[in-house]
Motif scaffolding. Sequence first.
Motif, PDB file in Angstrom:
ATOM      1  N   TYR A  65       0.839  -1.189   0.000  1.00 58.02           N
ATOM      2  CA  TYR A  65       0.000   0.000   0.000  1.00 58.02           C
ATOM      3  C   TYR A  65       0.880   1.247   0.000  1.00 58.02           C
ATOM      4  O   TYR A  65       2.092   1.161   0.152  1.00 58.02           O
ATOM      5  CB  TYR A  65      -0.924  -0.011   1.213  1.00 58.02           C
ATOM      6  CG  TYR A  65      -0.182   0.025   2.527  1.00 58.02           C
ATOM      7  CD1 TYR A  65       0.008   1.216   3.203  1.00 58.02           C
ATOM      8  CD2 TYR A  65       0.351  -1.140   3.079  1.00 58.02           C
ATOM      9  CE1 TYR A  65       0.706   1.256   4.388  1.00 58.02           C
ATOM     10  CE2 TYR A  65       1.053  -1.102   4.269  1.00 58.02           C
ATOM     11  CZ  TYR A  65       1.222   0.089   4.919  1.00 58.02           C
ATOM     12  OH  TYR A  65       1.920   0.130   6.088  1.00 58.02           O
ATOM     13  N   PHE A  66       0.251   2.411  -0.133  1.00 55.28           N
ATOM     14  CA  PHE A  66       1.000   3.654  -0.242  1.00 55.28           C
ATOM     15  C   PHE A  66       1.156   4.385   1.087  1.00 55.28           C
ATOM     16  O   PHE A  66       1.561   5.529   1.114  1.00 55.28           O
ATOM     17  CB  PHE A  66       0.338   4.585  -1.266  1.00 55.28           C
ATOM     18  CG  PHE A  66       0.337   4.021  -2.653  1.00 55.28           C
ATOM     19  CD1 PHE A  66       1.504   3.601  -3.251  1.00 55.28           C
ATOM     20  CD2 PHE A  66      -0.836   3.895  -3.361  1.00 55.28           C
ATOM     21  CE1 PHE A  66       1.510   3.080  -4.532  1.00 55.28           C
ATOM     22  CE2 PHE A  66      -0.841   3.378  -4.654  1.00 55.28           C
ATOM     23  CZ  PHE A  66       0.338   2.967  -5.229  1.00 55.28           C
ATOM     24  N   GLY A  67       0.838   3.749   2.185  1.00 54.14           N
ATOM     25  CA  GLY A  67       0.991   4.392   3.486  1.00 54.14           C
ATOM     26  C   GLY A  67       2.431   4.351   3.962  1.00 54.14           C
ATOM     27  O   GLY A  67       3.226   3.517   3.542  1.00 54.14           O
ATOM     28  N   ASP A  68       2.784   5.285   4.814  1.00 51.65           N
ATOM     29  CA  ASP A  68       4.110   5.328   5.445  1.00 51.65           C
ATOM     30  C   ASP A  68       5.264   5.381   4.446  1.00 51.65           C
ATOM     31  O   ASP A  68       6.284   4.715   4.618  1.00 51.65           O
ATOM     32  CB  ASP A  68       4.309   4.127   6.382  1.00 51.65           C
ATOM     33  CG  ASP A  68       3.274   4.089   7.492  1.00 51.65           C
ATOM     34  OD1 ASP A  68       2.849   5.172   7.941  1.00 51.65           O
ATOM     35  OD2 ASP A  68       2.892   2.985   7.901  1.00 51.65           O
ATOM     36  N   LEU A  69       5.109   6.175   3.395  1.00 48.99           N
ATOM     37  CA  LEU A  69       6.197   6.319   2.436  1.00 48.99           C
ATOM     38  C   LEU A  69       7.268   7.226   3.023  1.00 48.99           C
ATOM     39  O   LEU A  69       6.967   8.213   3.687  1.00 48.99           O
ATOM     40  CB  LEU A  69       5.690   6.919   1.126  1.00 48.99           C
ATOM     41  CG  LEU A  69       4.734   6.062   0.324  1.00 48.99           C
ATOM     42  CD1 LEU A  69       4.230   6.830  -0.889  1.00 48.99           C
ATOM     43  CD2 LEU A  69       5.414   4.776  -0.101  1.00 48.99           C
ATOM     44  N   PRO A  70       8.536   6.932   2.764  1.00 49.87           N
ATOM     45  CA  PRO A  70       9.595   7.803   3.255  1.00 49.87           C
ATOM     46  C   PRO A  70       9.519   9.175   2.590  1.00 49.87           C
ATOM     47  O   PRO A  70       8.995   9.298   1.477  1.00 49.87           O
ATOM     48  CB  PRO A  70      10.878   7.081   2.878  1.00 49.87           C
ATOM     49  CG  PRO A  70      10.501   5.912   2.070  1.00 49.87           C
ATOM     50  CD  PRO A  70       9.020   5.784   2.052  1.00 49.87           C
ATOM     51  N   PRO A  71      10.050  10.207   3.249  1.00 50.99           N
ATOM     52  CA  PRO A  71      10.044  11.546   2.650  1.00 50.99           C
ATOM     53  C   PRO A  71      10.743  11.542   1.291  1.00 50.99           C
ATOM     54  O   PRO A  71      11.761  10.884   1.111  1.00 50.99           O
ATOM     55  CB  PRO A  71      10.820  12.394   3.659  1.00 50.99           C
ATOM     56  CG  PRO A  71      10.796  11.622   4.931  1.00 50.99           C
ATOM     57  CD  PRO A  71      10.685  10.180   4.554  1.00 50.99           C
ATOM     58  N   GLY A  72      10.176  12.249   0.358  1.00 49.24           N
ATOM     59  CA  GLY A  72      10.770  12.360  -0.973  1.00 49.24           C
ATOM     60  C   GLY A  72      10.328  11.294  -1.956  1.00 49.24           C
ATOM     61  O   GLY A  72      10.665  11.357  -3.129  1.00 49.24           O
ATOM     62  N   VAL A  73       9.567  10.300  -1.501  1.00 48.82           N
ATOM     63  CA  VAL A  73       9.070   9.262  -2.411  1.00 48.82           C
ATOM     64  C   VAL A  73       7.673   9.664  -2.855  1.00 48.82           C
ATOM     65  O   VAL A  73       6.780   9.842  -2.040  1.00 48.82           O
ATOM     66  CB  VAL A  73       9.035   7.872  -1.733  1.00 48.82           C
ATOM     67  CG1 VAL A  73       8.378   6.850  -2.656  1.00 48.82           C
ATOM     68  CG2 VAL A  73      10.435   7.432  -1.359  1.00 48.82           C
ATOM     69  N   HIS A  74       7.520   9.833  -4.156  1.00 45.88           N
ATOM     70  CA  HIS A  74       6.240  10.234  -4.723  1.00 45.88           C
ATOM     71  C   HIS A  74       5.745   9.117  -5.633  1.00 45.88           C
ATOM     72  O   HIS A  74       6.507   8.570  -6.416  1.00 45.88           O
ATOM     73  CB  HIS A  74       6.379  11.536  -5.507  1.00 45.88           C
ATOM     74  CG  HIS A  74       6.962  12.639  -4.686  1.00 45.88           C
ATOM     75  ND1 HIS A  74       6.238  13.320  -3.739  1.00 45.88           N
ATOM     76  CD2 HIS A  74       8.215  13.147  -4.636  1.00 45.88           C
ATOM     77  CE1 HIS A  74       7.009  14.219  -3.159  1.00 45.88           C
ATOM     78  NE2 HIS A  74       8.213  14.125  -3.683  1.00 45.88           N
ATOM     79  N   VAL A  75       4.488   8.794  -5.539  1.00 48.67           N
ATOM     80  CA  VAL A  75       3.906   7.723  -6.335  1.00 48.67           C
ATOM     81  C   VAL A  75       2.859   8.320  -7.260  1.00 48.67           C
ATOM     82  O   VAL A  75       2.007   9.086  -6.831  1.00 48.67           O
ATOM     83  CB  VAL A  75       3.256   6.651  -5.428  1.00 48.67           C
ATOM     84  CG1 VAL A  75       2.568   5.588  -6.270  1.00 48.67           C
ATOM     85  CG2 VAL A  75       4.291   6.034  -4.511  1.00 48.67           C
ATOM     86  N   GLU A  76       2.952   7.964  -8.528  1.00 45.39           N
ATOM     87  CA  GLU A  76       1.965   8.394  -9.507  1.00 45.39           C
ATOM     88  C   GLU A  76       1.240   7.155 -10.014  1.00 45.39           C
ATOM     89  O   GLU A  76       1.874   6.224 -10.509  1.00 45.39           O
ATOM     90  CB  GLU A  76       2.644   9.098 -10.688  1.00 45.39           C
ATOM     91  CG  GLU A  76       1.684   9.473 -11.796  1.00 45.39           C
ATOM     92  CD  GLU A  76       2.383  10.068 -13.004  1.00 45.39           C
ATOM     93  OE1 GLU A  76       1.697  10.266 -14.018  1.00 45.39           O
ATOM     94  OE2 GLU A  76       3.600  10.316 -12.952  1.00 45.39           O
ATOM     95  N   VAL A  77      -0.054   7.120  -9.856  1.00 43.85           N
ATOM     96  CA  VAL A  77      -0.853   6.010 -10.354  1.00 43.85           C
ATOM     97  C   VAL A  77      -1.339   6.394 -11.748  1.00 43.85           C
ATOM     98  O   VAL A  77      -2.057   7.375 -11.911  1.00 43.85           O
ATOM     99  CB  VAL A  77      -2.042   5.707  -9.410  1.00 43.85           C
ATOM    100  CG1 VAL A  77      -2.885   4.571  -9.973  1.00 43.85           C
ATOM    101  CG2 VAL A  77      -1.533   5.387  -8.013  1.00 43.85           C
TER     102      VAL A  77
END
Length: 104
Positions: A65-77
């Motif tokens: 899942y996309f929760g708790d991503l480290p800073p600076g990590v961006h996800v594009e769906v």
Amino acid sequence: MLVRGDSKLVIEQIRRDYGVKSEVLLKYHTKALTLTKGFEYLLFEYIPLSQNEHADHLSRLAITYFGDLPPGVHVEVREHPIHMDCSIRPVLEEAADWRSPIAR
């Protein structure tokens, strides 16, 4: 530019050592070759996923899942595969900084 990939098949296809038989892969292959035309020098290197910690984290992210991503990590769906996106924009249009020589 050094391009590393964890798929030996894809890297060898881009190097033109292997042929592209899959119709789906052919679309990605064609897109990749189109994107390489603007570079003076490119080196494609196969790196096993077990030796690439960053790619390993990204692959795990893809199946979680996309929760708790480290800073600076961006996800594009994306709504459709990248090879269907025909709009290619220049990296730099007006900027004149350290990126300019790289973009040229």
